[in-house]
Design a protein around this motif. Sequence first.
Motif, PDB file in Angstrom:
ATOM      1  N   ILE A 399     -36.322 -19.497  22.320  1.00 42.67           N
ATOM      2  CA  ILE A 399     -37.294 -20.105  22.649  1.00 42.67           C
ATOM      3  C   ILE A 399     -38.025 -21.750  22.279  1.00 42.67           C
ATOM      4  CG2 ILE A 399     -39.172 -19.954  23.908  1.00 42.67           C
ATOM      5  CD1 ILE A 399     -37.107 -17.628  24.902  1.00 42.67           C
ATOM      6  N   GLY A 400     -37.219 -22.040  20.883  1.00 38.98           N
ATOM      7  CA  GLY A 400     -38.619 -23.181  20.411  1.00 38.98           C
ATOM      8  C   GLY A 400     -37.406 -24.245  20.175  1.00 38.98           C
ATOM      9  N   LEU A 401     -35.862 -23.293  20.520  1.00 39.42           N
ATOM     10  CA  LEU A 401     -34.291 -24.465  20.060  1.00 39.42           C
ATOM     11  C   LEU A 401     -34.292 -25.133  18.849  1.00 39.42           C
ATOM     12  CD1 LEU A 401     -35.015 -26.759  23.627  1.00 39.42           C
ATOM     13  CD2 LEU A 401     -33.898 -24.436  23.383  1.00 39.42           C
ATOM     14  N   ARG A 402     -34.505 -24.220  17.895  1.00 41.79           N
ATOM     15  CA  ARG A 402     -34.025 -24.684  16.498  1.00 41.79           C
ATOM     16  C   ARG A 402     -32.884 -24.547  16.302  1.00 41.79           C
ATOM     17  NH1 ARG A 402     -39.064 -20.145  14.861  1.00 41.79           N
ATOM     18  NH2 ARG A 402     -40.526 -21.543  14.738  1.00 41.79           N
ATOM     19  N   PRO A 403     -32.535 -25.547  15.403  1.00 38.47           N
ATOM     20  CA  PRO A 403     -31.380 -25.612  15.018  1.00 38.47           C
ATOM     21  C   PRO A 403     -31.014 -24.550  13.915  1.00 38.47           C
ATOM     22  CG  PRO A 403     -32.329 -26.776  13.989  1.00 38.47           C
ATOM     23  CD  PRO A 403     -33.764 -26.333  15.092  1.00 38.47           C
ATOM     24  N   PRO A 404     -29.286 -24.249  13.803  1.00 36.48           N
ATOM     25  CA  PRO A 404     -29.284 -22.953  12.669  1.00 36.48           C
ATOM     26  C   PRO A 404     -30.154 -23.548  11.536  1.00 36.48           C
ATOM     27  CG  PRO A 404     -27.150 -23.956  14.254  1.00 36.48           C
ATOM     28  CD  PRO A 404     -28.738 -24.773  14.515  1.00 36.48           C
ATOM     29  N   ARG A 405     -30.708 -21.867  11.023  1.00 37.55           N
ATOM     30  CA  ARG A 405     -31.916 -21.881   9.573  1.00 37.55           C
ATOM     31  C   ARG A 405     -30.496 -22.797   8.371  1.00 37.55           C
ATOM     32  NH1 ARG A 405     -35.262 -16.850   9.975  1.00 37.55           N
ATOM     33  NH2 ARG A 405     -36.026 -16.958  12.240  1.00 37.55           N
ATOM     34  N   PHE A 406     -29.418 -22.464   8.118  1.00 37.82           N
ATOM     35  CA  PHE A 406     -28.764 -23.353   6.923  1.00 37.82           C
ATOM     36  C   PHE A 406     -28.793 -24.511   7.094  1.00 37.82           C
ATOM     37  CE2 PHE A 406     -25.823 -22.151  10.978  1.00 37.82           C
ATOM     38  CZ  PHE A 406     -24.706 -23.443  10.571  1.00 37.82           C
ATOM     39  N   LEU A 407     -28.454 -25.058   8.368  1.00 39.34           N
ATOM     40  CA  LEU A 407     -28.950 -26.729   7.968  1.00 39.34           C
ATOM     41  C   LEU A 407     -30.546 -27.254   7.482  1.00 39.34           C
ATOM     42  CD1 LEU A 407     -27.330 -26.825  11.577  1.00 39.34           C
ATOM     43  CD2 LEU A 407     -26.458 -27.611   9.394  1.00 39.34           C
ATOM     44  N   LYS A 408     -31.158 -26.845   7.873  1.00 37.51           N
ATOM     45  CA  LYS A 408     -32.131 -26.518   6.801  1.00 37.51           C
ATOM     46  C   LYS A 408     -32.739 -27.839   7.471  1.00 37.51           C
ATOM     47  CE  LYS A 408     -31.314 -23.664   2.569  1.00 37.51           C
ATOM     48  NZ  LYS A 408     -31.312 -24.027   1.677  1.00 37.51           N
ATOM     49  N   TRP A 409     -32.732 -28.555   8.771  1.00 39.90           N
ATOM     50  CA  TRP A 409     -32.461 -29.845   8.842  1.00 39.90           C
ATOM     51  C   TRP A 409     -34.232 -30.026   9.716  1.00 39.90           C
ATOM     52  CZ3 TRP A 409     -32.666 -31.264  14.825  1.00 39.90           C
ATOM     53  CH2 TRP A 409     -32.189 -32.256  14.804  1.00 39.90           C
ATOM     54  N   LYS A 410     -35.351 -30.373   9.539  1.00 37.81           N
ATOM     55  CA  LYS A 410     -36.256 -30.896  10.319  1.00 37.81           C
ATOM     56  C   LYS A 410     -36.158 -32.667  11.231  1.00 37.81           C
ATOM     57  CE  LYS A 410     -38.936 -27.350   7.463  1.00 37.81           C
ATOM     58  NZ  LYS A 410     -39.567 -27.138   6.253  1.00 37.81           N
ATOM     59  N   SER A 411     -36.936 -32.720  11.862  1.00 35.18           N
ATOM     60  CA  SER A 411     -37.542 -34.087  12.092  1.00 35.18           C
ATOM     61  C   SER A 411     -38.757 -33.754  13.675  1.00 35.18           C
ATOM     62  CB  SER A 411     -36.610 -34.228  12.909  1.00 35.18           C
ATOM     63  OG  SER A 411     -36.171 -33.638  13.879  1.00 35.18           O
ATOM     64  N   GLU A 412     -39.514 -34.720  13.060  1.00 33.47           N
ATOM     65  CA  GLU A 412     -40.531 -34.897  15.061  1.00 33.47           C
ATOM     66  C   GLU A 412     -39.704 -34.781  15.893  1.00 33.47           C
ATOM     67  OE1 GLU A 412     -42.990 -37.899  14.011  1.00 33.47           O
ATOM     68  OE2 GLU A 412     -43.623 -37.817  12.004  1.00 33.47           O
ATOM     69  N   ARG A 413     -39.074 -35.295  15.767  1.00 28.87           N
ATOM     70  CA  ARG A 413     -38.233 -35.973  18.128  1.00 28.87           C
ATOM     71  C   ARG A 413     -37.627 -33.655  17.541  1.00 28.87           C
ATOM     72  NH1 ARG A 413     -33.747 -39.210  18.785  1.00 28.87           N
ATOM     73  NH2 ARG A 413     -33.104 -38.397  21.677  1.00 28.87           N
ATOM     74  N   ARG A 414     -37.224 -32.712  17.180  1.00 26.80           N
ATOM     75  CA  ARG A 414     -37.080 -31.992  17.236  1.00 26.80           C
ATOM     76  C   ARG A 414     -38.269 -30.730  17.488  1.00 26.80           C
ATOM     77  NH1 ARG A 414     -37.202 -26.876  16.654  1.00 26.80           N
ATOM     78  NH2 ARG A 414     -38.862 -27.419  14.619  1.00 26.80           N
ATOM     79  N   ASP A 415     -39.346 -31.300  16.425  1.00 26.66           N
ATOM     80  CA  ASP A 415     -40.286 -30.544  16.631  1.00 26.66           C
ATOM     81  C   ASP A 415     -41.055 -30.961  18.295  1.00 26.66           C
ATOM     82  OD1 ASP A 415     -39.903 -29.313  13.899  1.00 26.66           O
ATOM     83  OD2 ASP A 415     -41.252 -30.546  13.373  1.00 26.66           O
ATOM     84  N   GLY A 416     -40.889 -32.004  18.513  1.00 32.41           N
ATOM     85  CA  GLY A 416     -41.471 -31.446  20.041  1.00 32.41           C
ATOM     86  C   GLY A 416     -40.891 -31.532  21.083  1.00 32.41           C
ATOM     87  N   ARG A 417     -39.108 -30.705  21.002  1.00 28.85           N
ATOM     88  CA  ARG A 417     -38.700 -30.177  21.346  1.00 28.85           C
ATOM     89  C   ARG A 417     -38.994 -28.798  22.222  1.00 28.85           C
ATOM     90  NH1 ARG A 417     -32.681 -31.210  19.423  1.00 28.85           N
ATOM     91  NH2 ARG A 417     -32.876 -29.508  18.522  1.00 28.85           N
ATOM     92  N   SER A 418     -38.927 -28.884  23.524  1.00 25.83           N
ATOM     93  CA  SER A 418     -38.986 -27.728  24.134  1.00 25.83           C
ATOM     94  C   SER A 418     -38.552 -27.175  24.321  1.00 25.83           C
ATOM     95  CB  SER A 418     -40.213 -26.968  24.487  1.00 25.83           C
ATOM     96  OG  SER A 418     -40.674 -28.468  25.328  1.00 25.83           O
ATOM     97  N   LEU A 419     -38.316 -26.003  25.713  1.00 27.63           N
ATOM     98  CA  LEU A 419     -37.680 -25.552  27.084  1.00 27.63           C
ATOM     99  C   LEU A 419     -37.893 -26.659  28.141  1.00 27.63           C
ATOM    100  CD1 LEU A 419     -37.783 -21.591  26.907  1.00 27.63           C
ATOM    101  CD2 LEU A 419     -35.959 -23.501  26.672  1.00 27.63           C
TER     102      LEU A 419
END
Length: 510
Positions: A399-419
């Motif tokens: 639901i949060g459209l989070r990238p795969p956990r093994f990438l350990k990738w974070k960004s403000e742009r991704r945090d603003g993404r939603s359905l």
Amino acid sequence: MESRPLVVVGAGVSGTAAAIEAAKAGVQVTLIDENPIPASMAALNVPQCFGQRFNAELQDRTLMLQRVVAANEALAAAEEAGVNVQLGTCVWGAFRNTETSRTLDGPQLGLANNERSWMIKYERLIVAAGARDLGVAFAGWNLAGAMGANGAHALMHRYQALTSRRIVVVGADNLGLNTARMALDSGIEVAAVVDVSDSLRGDEALSAPLQDRGVKLYTSHTVREAIGRDGEIETVVLAEIDDSCEPVPGTDKVIAADTVCLAIGLVPNVELPSLLGCDLGFAPELGGYVPVHDDCMRTSVKDVLVAGDAAGFHDGMVLDSEIARNQGRLAGVAAAESLGAIDTAETTARKRDLPATAIDSGPNDAYANWTRWLRALLSAGGSDVAVCPCEEVTRADLIGLRPPRFLKWKSERRDGRSLGTLAPDAPVNPDQVKRLTRAGMGHCQGRLCREQVALLLAEASGSDIADMPLMSYRPPVRPLPLRVLWSHEESEQVRREWAKWFSPTSPVLE
């Protein structure tokens, strides 16, 4: 490459009926069935959800072949009719010329057994590939012992290799009640049958004998979690729910069991018709997307027909196998006529002896029941439950459209993404979500998560499930060992210069 006039995929009730009917009309028929499934594939829960609940006998291919034949009397009848029966052979792909591919000299199927892979051409194809288990996640469903109704049926009836001792059946319609009956007849204790509805959904002819034999039936209940150790289920926690699917405080029940059998529903196997370009229509009363066909089981692609559960599964088919059998016979007659084996008059006479194949589904909406199960399991188990066990994608990740956990990738742009930001003016596309989260990209290609991903996305975005596109897949539509897909030995040069493939700019290692 081999070429056959008629290939039938699936040797269940409908497939064998189709093969026999066409063979009696003088057609050369090849009947293909993937059973017995290799133990390695069963361990991956492909094509059914076997839940690691099988014994070592499954590795004895000769013994399994004997049991598969003994469990299906129609196979002997098919061979007597002259059908070429190929057991232990899976169909991993289907190909034909399209607007983007014109190099094939005819439609083809990719086949494989436990040793090799090959191609076969056909003039007509009947897909009677059955249905697969619907996967709906609950806390602990990644433990050994969480299995599907079709997987349980195969291990009890076809392979006689089920190791479960005490089972909780999830789902109290005909599918679930019949699964519980089979378990009891196989000497397995049924600890409970659970359903989110406030009353039993299945036929009384199935439920009454279960109650007489002491089986506890829990309505308005859901699974909170399965608990175990060493990777094995040991107990199941049930929770009573109210009309809004919320757990009622203080109602938890702990039941000792080594198996939880998901019998909420079955989903038609439509991969092959879909790959061949057959039109699919969404029919919630028949298990979701199904091939569009006429009253003779012919699809929109002239040389492809469907029959049985692959054409659409309804709970009434559990009690009446004649529905699938008559669909198969109709498909066999239609294929024989199209190949010129019988004329129109004989076709009409043969069809006159067959009852209508329409499924009387009434007001039933399988997806409405599945949605209630989804809400109840989500309320009871929370969002940190893996909806895609292959890729370890949780409900919250999805639901949060989070990238795969093994990438350990974070960004403000991704945090603003939603359905909501993904598709504000159109229904959410599961393929977009798959590319962002990897849900459905595992070795099973979404067999365990495809429907629940769509249900979750529809629930979270407020979309109509009927507008949700089908998550895509591609050949091979089931995992294959590389030694089977390409059985040729490497040359000495390839072995000597293998390092070039990994580092082309480096000197060859001697």
